[in-house]
Write an enzyme that holds these catalytic residues in place. Structure first.
Site, PDB file in Angstrom:
ATOM      1  N   THR A  62       0.884  -1.153   0.517  1.00 21.98           N
ATOM      2  CA  THR A  62      -0.126  -0.089  -0.046  1.00 21.98           C
ATOM      3  C   THR A  62       1.346   1.154  -0.462  1.00 21.98           C
ATOM      4  OG1 THR A  62      -1.807   1.215   1.233  1.00 21.98           O
ATOM      5  CG2 THR A  62      -0.877  -0.049   3.032  1.00 21.98           C
ATOM      6  N   LYS A  66       3.836   1.111  -3.850  1.00 16.11           N
ATOM      7  CA  LYS A  66       2.272   0.840  -4.952  1.00 16.11           C
ATOM      8  C   LYS A  66       3.813   0.605  -6.335  1.00 16.11           C
ATOM      9  CE  LYS A  66      -1.925   0.738  -3.557  1.00 16.11           C
ATOM     10  NZ  LYS A  66      -3.431   0.571  -3.818  1.00 16.11           N
ATOM     11  N   ASP A 102      -6.482  -4.207  -7.147  1.00 16.02           N
ATOM     12  CA  ASP A 102      -7.474  -2.747  -6.925  1.00 16.02           C
ATOM     13  C   ASP A 102      -8.625  -2.740  -7.840  1.00 16.02           C
ATOM     14  OD1 ASP A 102      -7.062  -2.481  -4.351  1.00 16.02           O
ATOM     15  OD2 ASP A 102      -4.989  -1.080  -5.325  1.00 16.02           O
ATOM     16  N   GLY A 126      -9.922  11.966  -9.447  1.00 12.14           N
ATOM     17  CA  GLY A 126      -9.042  11.728  -8.350  1.00 12.14           C
ATOM     18  C   GLY A 126      -7.855  11.483  -9.330  1.00 12.14           C
ATOM     19  N   GLY A 233     -16.688   1.392  -0.659  1.00 10.91           N
ATOM     20  CA  GLY A 233     -15.146   0.870  -0.878  1.00 10.91           C
ATOM     21  C   GLY A 233     -14.550   0.147  -0.423  1.00 10.91           C
TER      22      GLY A 233
HETATM   23  P1  NAP Z   1      -3.911   9.900  -4.000  1.00  8.63           P
HETATM   24  O1  NAP Z   1      -2.501   9.163  -4.719  1.00  8.63           O
HETATM   25  O2  NAP Z   1      -2.979  10.254  -2.410  1.00  8.63           O
HETATM   26  O3  NAP Z   1      -4.997  10.471  -4.589  1.00  8.63           O
HETATM   27  C1  NAP Z   1      -5.206  11.344  -3.836  1.00  8.63           C
HETATM   28  C2  NAP Z   1      -6.324  12.249  -4.509  1.00  8.63           C
HETATM   29  O4  NAP Z   1      -7.013  12.986  -4.047  1.00  8.63           O
HETATM   30  C3  NAP Z   1      -5.885  13.164  -5.157  1.00  8.63           C
HETATM   31  O5  NAP Z   1      -5.624  13.351  -6.757  1.00  8.63           O
HETATM   32  C4  NAP Z   1      -6.015  14.803  -4.595  1.00  8.63           C
HETATM   33  O6  NAP Z   1      -6.036  15.414  -5.856  1.00  8.63           O
HETATM   34  C5  NAP Z   1      -7.526  14.266  -4.441  1.00  8.63           C
HETATM   35  N1  NAP Z   1      -7.323  15.291  -3.356  1.00  8.63           N
HETATM   36  C6  NAP Z   1      -7.630  15.157  -2.225  1.00  8.63           C
HETATM   37  N2  NAP Z   1      -7.911  16.109  -1.268  1.00  8.63           N
HETATM   38  C7  NAP Z   1      -8.369  16.339  -2.128  1.00  8.63           C
HETATM   39  C8  NAP Z   1      -9.762  17.630  -1.906  1.00  8.63           C
HETATM   40  N3  NAP Z   1      -9.836  17.999  -0.840  1.00  8.63           N
HETATM   41  N4  NAP Z   1     -10.341  17.749  -3.871  1.00  8.63           N
HETATM   42  C9  NAP Z   1     -10.752  17.626  -4.372  1.00  8.63           C
HETATM   43  N5  NAP Z   1      -9.581  16.757  -4.337  1.00  8.63           N
HETATM   44  C10 NAP Z   1      -8.837  15.786  -3.824  1.00  8.63           C
HETATM   45  O7  NAP Z   1      -4.477   8.905  -2.680  1.00  8.63           O
HETATM   46  P2  NAP Z   1      -4.688   6.997  -3.840  1.00  8.63           P
HETATM   47  O8  NAP Z   1      -4.400   5.898  -3.447  1.00  8.63           O
HETATM   48  O9  NAP Z   1      -4.862   7.248  -5.134  1.00  8.63           O
HETATM   49  O10 NAP Z   1      -6.553   6.811  -2.791  1.00  8.63           O
HETATM   50  C11 NAP Z   1      -7.212   7.682  -3.032  1.00  8.63           C
HETATM   51  C12 NAP Z   1      -8.807   7.544  -1.975  1.00  8.63           C
HETATM   52  O11 NAP Z   1      -9.080   5.477  -2.281  1.00  8.63           O
HETATM   53  C13 NAP Z   1      -7.737   7.493  -0.855  1.00  8.63           C
HETATM   54  O12 NAP Z   1      -9.547   6.935   0.013  1.00  8.63           O
HETATM   55  C14 NAP Z   1      -7.885   5.201  -0.412  1.00  8.63           C
HETATM   56  O13 NAP Z   1      -8.177   4.799   0.544  1.00  8.63           O
HETATM   57  C15 NAP Z   1      -8.754   4.835  -0.996  1.00  8.63           C
HETATM   58  N6  NAP Z   1      -7.895   3.058  -1.942  1.00  8.63           N
HETATM   59  C16 NAP Z   1      -9.314   2.479  -1.817  1.00  8.63           C
HETATM   60  C17 NAP Z   1      -9.601   1.257  -2.295  1.00  8.63           C
HETATM   61  C18 NAP Z   1     -10.248   0.243  -2.219  1.00  8.63           C
HETATM   62  O14 NAP Z   1     -10.045  -1.021  -2.369  1.00  8.63           O
HETATM   63  N7  NAP Z   1     -12.170   0.379  -1.711  1.00  8.63           N
HETATM   64  C19 NAP Z   1      -8.045   1.136  -2.727  1.00  8.63           C
HETATM   65  C20 NAP Z   1      -7.379   2.200  -2.680  1.00  8.63           C
HETATM   66  C21 NAP Z   1      -7.326   3.427  -2.614  1.00  8.63           C
HETATM   67  P3  NAP Z   1      -4.714  16.421  -6.206  1.00  8.63           P
HETATM   68  O15 NAP Z   1      -4.144  15.757  -7.048  1.00  8.63           O
HETATM   69  O16 NAP Z   1      -5.283  17.348  -6.943  1.00  8.63           O
HETATM   70  O17 NAP Z   1      -3.666  16.488  -4.901  1.00  8.63           O
END
Ligand code: NAP
Length: 267
Positions: A62, A66, A102, A126, A233
């Site tokens: 994680t 990754k 995923d 995102g 999720g």
């Molecule tokens: P990440 O790489 O940190 O990406 C975060 C994303 O959220 C970026 O696009 C960021 O935009 C956006 N963001 C953060 N704060 C924001 C705000 N206030 N307003 C608008 N956009 C905002 O994280 P990730 O690994 O892709 O994961 C994203 C989410 O998915 C997390 O909550 C994670 O727990 C979840 N997830 C779930 C699973 C599952 O199996 N359910 C699997 C993987 C991930 P910027 O580029 O502008 O910063």
């Protein structure tokens, strides 16, 4: 002999994977144990490479490892290569196989709700790893049109270019929406406004990758109020875990048991 699996991350304290996988191992009668492996980036590669020699058959990976996990793989899956990141390592015959479950987890959670992405207009919010996996999966599953929106537009443009999909200046009507941002994790006020969803009618299918044991997130509640099919999720998490478990053990994952454990309901 005890066989091991674990989750490599930094931090990993809050991971639900140990509860989920240990419950599954018990249910399957396997003498396996799943542990948390907190590893800083500079120690990732040597730690991952040392795991097979220490009794590990596999590992989940994680944040923030990754991309590095894909780099050390001898046998990356097509999904991991195309997404550019891996969340599952399998150690067998002296080689490291890498997959991105995923992607399959999302597809499986959609299938469970009888959602078939073929021909649908999809929007992914995102541009991080979760968004990349979701956008690739939907495109591969035959969505007619996949676009991505991100707070920082340059990242959306980059992702769109990499995957050959569209990018949106602002969330617009669609048929299937995936929230792959981290917005809504703490049920913050204004979450819908931050994602420009407050004035938008929900599409017929809403997926929120943000997961919580505490009931619906703002994006889930937004979809539910309008009667959308909502995929949460936690279900995606359970199903990605199930696919990892199958890769390591060759057994079908007991999803009900894993879901109960992820929800904190396991005995
Ligand atoms: P990440 O790489 O940190 O990406 C975060 C994303 O959220 C970026 O696009 C960021 O935009 C956006 N963001 C953060 N704060 C924001 C705000 N206030 N307003 C608008 N956009 C905002 O994280 P990730 O690994 O892709 O994961 C994203 C989410 O998915 C997390 O909550 C994670 O727990 C979840 N997830 C779930 C699973 C599952 O199996 N359910 C699997 C993987 C991930 P910027 O580029 O502008 O910063």
């Amino acid at each position: 002999m005890l066989t091991l699996a674990g989750v490599l991350g930094f931090p990993v304290e809050h991971s639900l994977s140990p509860a989920m996988h240990n419950a599954a191992f018990r249910e399957l009668g396997l003498e396996w144990r799943y542990v948390k492996l907190p590893v800083p980036p500079e120690r990732f590669e040597e730690t991952a490479r040392s795991l097979p020699g220490s009794g590990y058959r596999g590992a989940n990976v994680t944040i923030p490892h990754k991309v590095a996990a894909l780099r050390i793989a001898d046998e990356p899956s097509e999904a991991a290569r195309a997404i550019g990141a891996a969340n599952t390592l399998t150690f067998a015959d002296g080689a490291i196989a890498a997959d991105n479950t995923d992607a399959g987890g999302l597809l499986s959670a959609l299938e469970a709700e009888h959602v078939e992405p073929v021909g649908m207009r999809a929007l992914v919010l995102g541009a991080g790893g979760a968004a990349r996996a979701a956008a690739w999966t939907l495109r591969e599953a035959g969505a007619a049109d996949v676009s991505v929106w991100n707070r920082t537009p340059q990242r959306a443009e980059e992702l769109a270019r990499d995957l050959g999909i569209g990018h949106a200046g602002r969330p617009a009507p669609c048929e299937l929406l995936v929230n792959a941002t981290s917005v809504g994790l703490r049920r913050e006020e204004g979450a819908l406004e931050e994602l420009h969803l407050a004035d938008l009618d929900p599409p017929s299918v809403v997926v929120d990758l943000v997961y919580s044991r505490e009931g619906p997130t703002p994006v889930q509640a937004w979809g539910e109020r309008a009667g959308a099919t909502v995929v949460d999720g936690l279900e995606v998490l359970v199903r990605q875990g199930g696919l990892s478990l199958r890769a390591w053990t060759g057994r079908e994952a007991p999803l009900d048991v894993m879901r109960e454990a992820a929800l904190g309901l396991a005995a």
